[in-house]
Design an enzyme around this catalytic site. Structure first.
Site, PDB file in Angstrom:
ATOM      1  N   HIS A  20       3.705   6.054   1.698  1.00 42.78           N
ATOM      2  CA  HIS A  20       5.040   5.921   2.277  1.00 42.78           C
ATOM      3  C   HIS A  20       5.905   7.136   1.955  1.00 42.78           C
ATOM      4  CE1 HIS A  20       4.263   1.706   3.276  1.00 42.78           C
ATOM      5  NE2 HIS A  20       3.728   1.592   2.078  1.00 42.78           N
ATOM      6  N   ASP A 117      11.362   2.961   5.545  1.00 38.71           N
ATOM      7  CA  ASP A 117      10.107   2.733   6.246  1.00 38.71           C
ATOM      8  C   ASP A 117       9.958   1.255   6.561  1.00 38.71           C
ATOM      9  OD1 ASP A 117       9.084   1.481   3.948  1.00 38.71           O
ATOM     10  OD2 ASP A 117       8.217   3.330   3.189  1.00 38.71           O
ATOM     11  N   ALA A 350      -7.107  15.321  -2.734  1.00 36.65           N
ATOM     12  CA  ALA A 350      -7.664  16.536  -2.148  1.00 36.65           C
ATOM     13  C   ALA A 350      -6.764  16.956  -0.997  1.00 36.65           C
ATOM     14  CB  ALA A 350      -9.077  16.274  -1.634  1.00 36.65           C
ATOM     15  N   GLU A 363      -4.059  -2.262   6.753  1.00 35.75           N
ATOM     16  CA  GLU A 363      -3.951  -2.109   8.201  1.00 35.75           C
ATOM     17  C   GLU A 363      -5.254  -1.654   8.845  1.00 35.75           C
ATOM     18  OE1 GLU A 363      -0.915   0.780   8.722  1.00 35.75           O
ATOM     19  OE2 GLU A 363       0.529  -0.246   7.463  1.00 35.75           O
ATOM     20  N   GLN A 364      -6.280  -1.375   8.041  1.00 37.78           N
ATOM     21  CA  GLN A 364      -7.396  -0.626   8.580  1.00 37.78           C
ATOM     22  C   GLN A 364      -8.201  -1.374   9.635  1.00 37.78           C
ATOM     23  OE1 GLN A 364      -7.587   2.521   8.379  1.00 37.78           O
ATOM     24  NE2 GLN A 364      -5.830   2.486   7.022  1.00 37.78           N
TER      25      GLN A 364
END
Length: 449
Positions: A20, A117, A350, A363-364
């Site tokens: 977020h 958000d 990374a 949410e995937q």
């Protein structure tokens, strides 16, 4: 004296979690750099900020004011409370501190807007109290935004658990969506997390506008449907302002960044699979083992940002800092040695430049439906229904298909098209740039009203 008037001031209030914080910080950069706003990033916490959060905030341009709100107390919560409940309670219990911050800012600056958000609508009441315009930056996809806007009606008309619905839901401009693929926190309607998600979704219409972290070419059908609803005054206007992604310079202090980039530079173009589950995504030990073995069986090049496995929920790491345990110690014996010529595993953040990514762990499943069935830029492995695992053979087969098969070739070609479309959207005259300029003009108009 002319020329000394303060610039309009925007307060940006992210929910807890790096997923977020990052897009809202990127929005802050654009508002300062391109639209001459003064911006304060006010970050709620439930304890001391993590090392990652501190480093991220400290690395922001000095033109962005940042502050951590005083931590809220969670001694009354049980350990097994869902992360969405903790997020919403963090925002709610931070309201007294936010109100004090607004009192200071309205007395010393020209405060015109508040941007939150998807979990921050509780702060709208404070904004209205000080005649400040409330806006939402929705960090995920238009499909998930459409679903949340539709959720209050679904809650009234459906009596069963959503996973038991016999027919899929047809959201405007979206592919059909089965209940089993709905967001994780709405799968148990008796859980407090569901009540919080429903509460937030019912308050979206109170926003003056919704900034969508997407661009027109990504989900044209769903975005068109949202705009049509806004034109009918059923919704606040929706502005596509994305993709808001973090871009690093060579001087940025990224954990494992130089090693990753050096390794990637040595690989052939378009040959590496990037595996990351974000700041909150943590695999079980079983799934981590299957993923490792699937990568090995696939014989594909890969860069894997690994996290220490857990026996808790998939988003168990959302509020915690990185585990002190080395995730590489949990990989199958000999895995690193056997794959060292074509794979790299790092145990922290990374660089994620040029990565098209949306949303968080919960949410995937919805994102998978959108990416596979609608946009057609992904392949979805089959989950074993008995234990919820994706086994190594299935992982290897999907990875080989993605990198070597005809179906994967179509996916990669579509991704390249969308990458170019995203760049165009963010160009000087692009759709996302123009949308943000439209919002900025409204804020500046409010400043002089």
């Amino acid at each position: 004296m002319e020329g000394t008037q303060q610039p309009p001031h925007i307060v940006i209030l992210p929910s807890p979690g790096m997923g977020h914080l990052i897009p809202l910080a990127e929005l802050a950069k654009r508002l300062v750099l391109h639209h001459n706003f003064a911006v304060t990033l006010a970050v709620p916490t439930d304890g001391s900020p993590s090392k990652t959060q501190k480093a991220f905030v400290e690395a922001l341009p000095t033109t962005i004011n940042s502050m951590f709100l005083p931590p809220v107390n969670f001694d009354d919560l049980s350990e097994d409370v869902m992360v969405e409940t903790r997020i919403c309670l963090t925002m709610t219990r931070s309201l007294p501190s936010l109100r004090e911050t607004f009192e200071l800012f309205t007395a010393t600056t020209h405060l015109v807007a508040l941007v939150v958000d998807l979990f921050g609508t509780v702060a709208f009441d404070v904004a209205r109290e000080f005649n400040v315009l409330p806006y939402i930056l929705f960090p995920s996809t238009s499909m998930i935004l459409s679903f949340l806007l539709f959720l209050p009606k679904l809650d009234e008309t459906c009596s069963c658990e959503y996973r038991d619905m016999p027919e899929p839901v047809q959201l405007p401009g979206c592919v059909p969506l089965h209940g089993i693929d709905f967001l994780d926190p709405v799968q148990d309607r008796k859980n407090e997390a569901y009540s919080w998600i429903l509460y937030q979704s019912k308050r979206y219409h109170l926003a003056e506008g919704i900034l969508l972290n997407s661009f027109m070419d990504l989900e044209p059908g769903a975005i068109k449907a949202l705009n049509e609803e806004a034109d009918l005054s059923k919704l606040p206007p929706v502005y596509t302002v994305g993709p808001l992604v973090q871009n690093h310079s060579k001087d940025d202090d990224i954990v494992d960044g130089p090693e990753c980039l050096r390794w990637l530079d040595d690989q052939p173009p378009d040959s590496v699979i990037f595996i990351s589950f974000g700041s909150a995504g943590v695999l079980s030990l079983e799934q981590m083992t299957e993923l490792a073995m699937g990568l090995e069986l696939s014989e594909q090049r890969f860069l894997w940002v690994a996290r220490t496995p857990t026996q808790k929920a998939a988003n168990a790491a959302f509020f915690s800092s990185l585990s002190s345990e080395d995730p590489l110690a949990f990989l199958p014996d000999g895995f690193l040695e056997r794959t060292k010529e074509r794979g790299l595993v790092v145990n922290s953040w990374a660089p994620q430049m040029q990565v098209l990514r949306h949303g968080s762990t919960g949410e995937q499943k919805m994102n998978a439906v959108m990416l596979v069935d609608d946009i057609k830029i992904a392949l979805r492995p089959k989950v074993d229904q008995e234990n919820g695992l994706i086994f190594r053979d299935e992982i290897a087969a999907v990875l080989k298909s993605l990198m070597e098969g005809e179906e994967g070739k179509k996916v990669r070609n579509k991704m390249k098209e969308l990458k170019d479309a995203a760049a165009n959207a963010l160009s000087k005259d692009g759709s996302s740039t123009q949308s943000l300029s439209e919002v900025a003009l409204k804020w500046k108009t409010h400043a002089v009203a």
